[in-house]
Write a protein that holds these residues in place. Structure first.
Motif, PDB file in Angstrom:
ATOM      1  N   LEU A   2      -3.329   6.516  -8.625  1.00  0.00           N
ATOM      2  CA  LEU A   2      -3.304   6.604  -7.163  1.00  0.00           C
ATOM      3  C   LEU A   2      -2.006   7.201  -6.639  1.00  0.00           C
TER       4      LEU A   2
ATOM      5  N   HIS B  17      -2.594   1.172  -9.157  1.00  0.00           N
ATOM      6  CA  HIS B  17      -2.978   1.940 -10.345  1.00  0.00           C
ATOM      7  C   HIS B  17      -2.188   3.244 -10.334  1.00  0.00           C
TER       8      HIS B  17
ATOM      9  N   GLN C  20      -8.996 -12.362 -12.514  1.00  0.00           N
ATOM     10  CA  GLN C  20      -9.674 -11.073 -12.383  1.00  0.00           C
ATOM     11  C   GLN C  20      -9.527 -10.529 -10.969  1.00  0.00           C
TER      12      GLN C  20
ATOM     13  N   THR D 273       0.817  -1.211   0.000  1.00  0.00           N
ATOM     14  CA  THR D 273       0.000   0.000   0.000  1.00  0.00           C
ATOM     15  C   THR D 273       0.849   1.259   0.000  1.00  0.00           C
TER      16      THR D 273
ATOM     17  N   HIS E  10      -7.668  -7.073  -9.982  1.00  0.00           N
ATOM     18  CA  HIS E  10      -8.381  -6.026  -9.238  1.00  0.00           C
ATOM     19  C   HIS E  10      -7.648  -5.667  -7.946  1.00  0.00           C
ATOM     20  N   ASP E  11      -7.055  -6.664  -7.292  1.00  0.00           N
ATOM     21  CA  ASP E  11      -6.257  -6.390  -6.088  1.00  0.00           C
ATOM     22  C   ASP E  11      -5.070  -5.486  -6.428  1.00  0.00           C
TER      23      ASP E  11
ATOM     24  N   TYR F 114       2.105  -1.721 -14.151  1.00  0.00           N
ATOM     25  CA  TYR F 114       0.652  -1.849 -14.183  1.00  0.00           C
ATOM     26  C   TYR F 114       0.184  -2.302 -15.569  1.00  0.00           C
TER      27      TYR F 114
ATOM     28  N   ALA G 237      -4.886  -3.437  -9.012  1.00  0.00           N
ATOM     29  CA  ALA G 237      -5.416  -2.132  -9.415  1.00  0.00           C
ATOM     30  C   ALA G 237      -5.767  -1.270  -8.206  1.00  0.00           C
ATOM     31  N   ARG G 238      -6.285  -1.890  -7.151  1.00  0.00           N
ATOM     32  CA  ARG G 238      -6.669  -1.133  -5.958  1.00  0.00           C
ATOM     33  C   ARG G 238      -5.496  -0.413  -5.301  1.00  0.00           C
ATOM     34  N   VAL G 239      -4.318  -0.967  -5.432  1.00  0.00           N
ATOM     35  CA  VAL G 239      -3.173  -0.371  -4.740  1.00  0.00           C
ATOM     36  C   VAL G 239      -2.083   0.156  -5.664  1.00  0.00           C
TER      37      VAL G 239
END
Length: 92
Positions: free
Chosen positions: A51, A48, A37, A2, A41-42, A68, A44-46
């Motif tokens: 962000l 991308h 998928q 994170t 998505h995991d 990415y 992408a959440r942290v």
């Protein structure tokens, strides 16, 4: 993964090593489309790039963007493979 330094460490590993799609997503070689998928998505959440625009320098952001993009390509590759396998299986 994170903190910006964790994202950078992940990005360096992804860009530096030549990895297969499932390795980039950190999933089993026989993982399902749903697993791929969820893994993407995991990521992408942290990780991308949007962000991290305010916290990373230009070179660091370029590295994260490249990693990415590789993760996105890995997801699309696995998705295409798995869906192709499903379609071939349905025809047989």
């Amino acid at each position: 993964m994170t903190a910006p330094r964790d994202v950078l460490a992940w990005a360096q590993q992804v860009v530096k090593r030549r990895q297969l799609a499932h390795q980039v997503l950190d999933i089993a070689i026989d993982a399902s489309v749903d697993d791929a998928q969820a893994a993407f998505h995991d990521i992408a959440r942290v990780a991308h790039p949007d962000l991290h625009r305010a916290t990373l320098g230009a070179d660091e952001l370029e590295l994260v963007t490249a990693a990415y993009a590789r993760a996105a390509a890995a997801y699309h590759e696995l998705r295409s493979q798995r869906l192709g396998e499903r379609m071939r299986g349905a025809r047989e």
